[in-house]
Design a protein around this motif. Structure first.
Motif, PDB file in Angstrom:
ATOM      1  N   SER A  22      -9.623  -1.552  -3.338  1.00  0.00           N
ATOM      2  CA  SER A  22      -8.685  -0.862  -4.220  1.00  0.00           C
ATOM      3  C   SER A  22      -7.419  -0.506  -3.459  1.00  0.00           C
ATOM      4  N   ALA A  23      -7.611   0.003  -2.266  1.00  0.00           N
ATOM      5  CA  ALA A  23      -6.461   0.462  -1.484  1.00  0.00           C
ATOM      6  C   ALA A  23      -5.590  -0.706  -1.015  1.00  0.00           C
ATOM      7  N   GLY A  25      -3.689  -3.951  -1.053  1.00  0.00           N
ATOM      8  CA  GLY A  25      -3.186  -4.822  -2.107  1.00  0.00           C
ATOM      9  C   GLY A  25      -1.720  -5.111  -1.906  1.00  0.00           C
ATOM     10  N   LEU A  26      -1.031  -5.302  -3.010  1.00  0.00           N
ATOM     11  CA  LEU A  26       0.406  -5.570  -2.922  1.00  0.00           C
ATOM     12  C   LEU A  26       1.103  -4.445  -2.162  1.00  0.00           C
ATOM     13  N   GLY A  27       0.546  -3.249  -2.281  1.00  0.00           N
ATOM     14  CA  GLY A  27       1.123  -2.095  -1.589  1.00  0.00           C
ATOM     15  C   GLY A  27       1.215  -2.305  -0.092  1.00  0.00           C
ATOM     16  N   TYR A 104       1.880  -4.335 -12.094  1.00  0.00           N
ATOM     17  CA  TYR A 104       1.197  -4.856 -10.910  1.00  0.00           C
ATOM     18  C   TYR A 104       0.696  -6.277 -11.181  1.00  0.00           C
ATOM     19  N   PHE A 221       0.525   5.434  -3.092  1.00  0.00           N
ATOM     20  CA  PHE A 221       0.376   4.144  -3.757  1.00  0.00           C
ATOM     21  C   PHE A 221      -0.638   3.284  -3.005  1.00  0.00           C
ATOM     22  N   SER A 222      -0.452   3.203  -1.702  1.00  0.00           N
ATOM     23  CA  SER A 222      -1.268   2.289  -0.921  1.00  0.00           C
ATOM     24  C   SER A 222      -2.725   2.725  -0.871  1.00  0.00           C
ATOM     25  N   SER A 224      -4.248   4.229  -3.214  1.00  0.00           N
ATOM     26  CA  SER A 224      -4.732   4.339  -4.607  1.00  0.00           C
ATOM     27  C   SER A 224      -5.036   5.783  -4.990  1.00  0.00           C
TER      28      SER A 224
HETATM   29  N1  PHE Z   1      -3.428   0.652  -3.608  1.00  0.00           N
HETATM   30  C1  PHE Z   1      -3.036  -0.517  -4.326  1.00  0.00           C
HETATM   31  C2  PHE Z   1      -2.125  -1.340  -3.427  1.00  0.00           C
HETATM   32  O1  PHE Z   1      -1.754  -0.904  -2.380  1.00  0.00           O
HETATM   33  C3  PHE Z   1      -2.349  -0.195  -5.615  1.00  0.00           C
HETATM   34  C4  PHE Z   1      -3.044   0.817  -6.431  1.00  0.00           C
HETATM   35  C5  PHE Z   1      -2.421   2.012  -6.739  1.00  0.00           C
HETATM   36  C6  PHE Z   1      -4.342   0.610  -6.876  1.00  0.00           C
HETATM   37  C7  PHE Z   1      -3.063   2.989  -7.463  1.00  0.00           C
HETATM   38  C8  PHE Z   1      -5.000   1.562  -7.605  1.00  0.00           C
HETATM   39  C9  PHE Z   1      -4.374   2.751  -7.892  1.00  0.00           C
HETATM   40  O2  PHE Z   1      -1.753  -2.414  -3.770  1.00  0.00           O
END
Ligand code: PHE
Length: 451
Positions: A22-23, A25-27, A104, A221-222, A224
């Motif tokens: 979850s954490a 990702g694109l972030g 996203y 964001f990163s 989550s």
């Molecule tokens: N953490 C994810 C990322 O870094 C984005 C995300 C944000 C997912 C909030 C879930 C909740 O890409």
């Protein structure tokens, strides 16, 4: 109304990998290098680590405390632990989840397209033109929809057979790819300036309030945080899980991947003389949003045939990360439909996914809308939600220390944690809300005035 038949994670590792999924990702791979590059490089990186540890970990522990205590998704969980009024915060979380996933999935769609492109025909000769043509309009909508369909198909499978199984396969793949890429970048000629921009801080950059706030909101964001993803994942946990230690493991892994992504992006940028392309304006301003999607392919092209393989690897990692994050976003909405409205999982996931798919269409047509969604939901709502979340856990929730102590036991540390949640975090978050709110306001004003 305890749901006794509620399913749960099969193993502790499964939970940890899903939460890291979850954490990460694109972030990490798109937003972090980009945010760092526009905010003074190394200084941002250092402030970011501080924010992850001082703000991210305690907020994640707060989400875990509510999730495991209640065994429910956000709306029902807050209703159960805090009553009617607090359940409003759960609604905000679900709204935030819908809004984030809506845009996203659009960016994830671009990623899929680039991945296929590298696989089938190689990168287009002029990445700038290609980016302008391919990331908006009907084809962007189609890729967005395909990505949503893949996400839905996994969430439909549920916790163990869907999310956990996907994470157990996908996350190790992502780690190997990103570490491999960073190692490869070590041997790039002329990459030295990239490393020093990324790793050698300039003292003056530390004293900017906006850099501080940007680092904090990037951490939310990163990791989550601030919209109930970690709350929801922890609601499927057993009482034995050591929550504080999980929070640290997840946060550090997330930082690790972001850091390695920087070790790929910056050397490549500088080695191919593309650094000034990425070091411009704010995230969300027009084409700047696509900095990575324009400049990296350009570098991949210059590398010749090897670049195609490297590019394929990079976009595969990006795709995998985006998918496991999108899964958690959809799970927040889906599990809320299940717990609060008693809808069966398959229907819940399909409906939630369909609505989000539609909400995302404007972002697939217009980057300004995408940027606005990112600023409102991806930055502002997350800190706003986290602010009320820490107030809840600090001042309203019954014995939060007791919840976290189960499976961990270090009460001294937990007392320190609660002190932070009560007295320190609300002030830090209030400042970030102010700064990010200003950013949203400025964006709206400039959009309305046709800028
Ligand atoms: N953490 C994810 C990322 O870094 C984005 C995300 C944000 C997912 C909030 C879930 C909740 O890409």
């Amino acid at each position: 109304m305890e749901a006794r038949t509620r399913e749960g994670w099969g193993t502790s590792l499964g939970f940890i990998l899903a939460a890291i999924g979850s954490a990460v990702g694109l972030g990490n791979m798109w937003r972090f290098p980009y945010a760092a590059s526009t905010r003074g490089g190394a200084a941002f990186v250092i402030l970011y680590v501080l924010m992850v540890l001082a703000v991210g970990v305690p907020v994640m522990m707060s989400e875990f405390a509510i999730g495991r205590r209640t065994g429910l998704s956000p709306i029902s969980a807050l209703q159960k632990a805090g009553g009617r009024r607090w359940s409003l915060l759960g609604y905000l979380f679900v709204l935030t989840g819908c809004m984030i996933l809506a845009y996203y999935a659009v960016i994830a769609g671009w990623t899929m397209r680039y991945l296929l492109e590298a696989l089938i025909s190689g990168f287009a000769a002029d990445p700038g033109v290609y980016y302008d043509q391919s990331t908006t309009g009907l084809s962007a909508v189609l890729y967005h929809m395909v990505f949503m369909a893949i996400t839905i198909s996994i969430v439909v499978g549920g916790i163990k057979a869907g999310i956990e199984r996907a994470s157990l396969i996908l996350m190790p793949v992502l780690f190997v790819l990103i570490v491999g890429l960073a190692f490869w970048a070590l041997f790039l000629e002329g990459s030295g300036a990239g490393y020093s921009f990324y790793l050698r801080p300039q003292l003056s950059d530390f004293f900017s309030g906006t850099t501080f706030a940007a680092a904090a909101s990037q951490a939310f964001f990163s990791l989550s945080l601030g919209m109930g993803a970690m709350l929801t994942y922890s609601s499927y946990l057993s009482r034995q899980e050591n929550l504080p230690s999980s929070a640290v493991k997840i946060s550090l892994s997330d930082f690790g991947v972001a850091f390695f992504a920087g070790l790929v992006v910056f050397p490549v940028m500088f080695a191919f003389g593309l650094s000034d392309q990425i070091i411009t304006g704010e995230i969300g301003e027009g084409r700047a949003l696509g900095a990575l999607f324009v400049s990296l392919p350009r570098a991949f092209i210059e590398m010749g045939p090897a670049g195609r393989i490297v590019g394929l690897t990079f976009f595969t990692a990006l795709f995998v990360g985006a998918l496991t994050s999108a899964i958690s976003l959809l799970e927040v909405v889906t599990s809320s439909l299940i717990d609060t409205w008693k809808i069966a999982r398959v229907r819940a996931a399909l409906w939630a996914g369909l609505v989000i798919m539609i909400v995302g269409i404007p972002s697939a047509y217009d980057h300004n809308i995408l940027g606005l969604f990112d600023a409102v939901a991806g930055e502002f709502f997350l800190v706003f939600g986290a602010f009320f979340l820490v107030l809840f856990v600090g001042w309203r929730m019954e014995d939060p220390i007791g919840e976290l102590a189960e499976g961990s036991g270090n009460r001294g540390l937990l007392t320190g944690w609660l002190g932070m949640v009560r007295f320190l975090l609300p002030f830090i978050l209030a400042f970030v809300i102010y700064d990010r709110g200003k950013n949203v306001y400025n964006m709206v004003v400039s959009m309305l005035s046709g800028g």
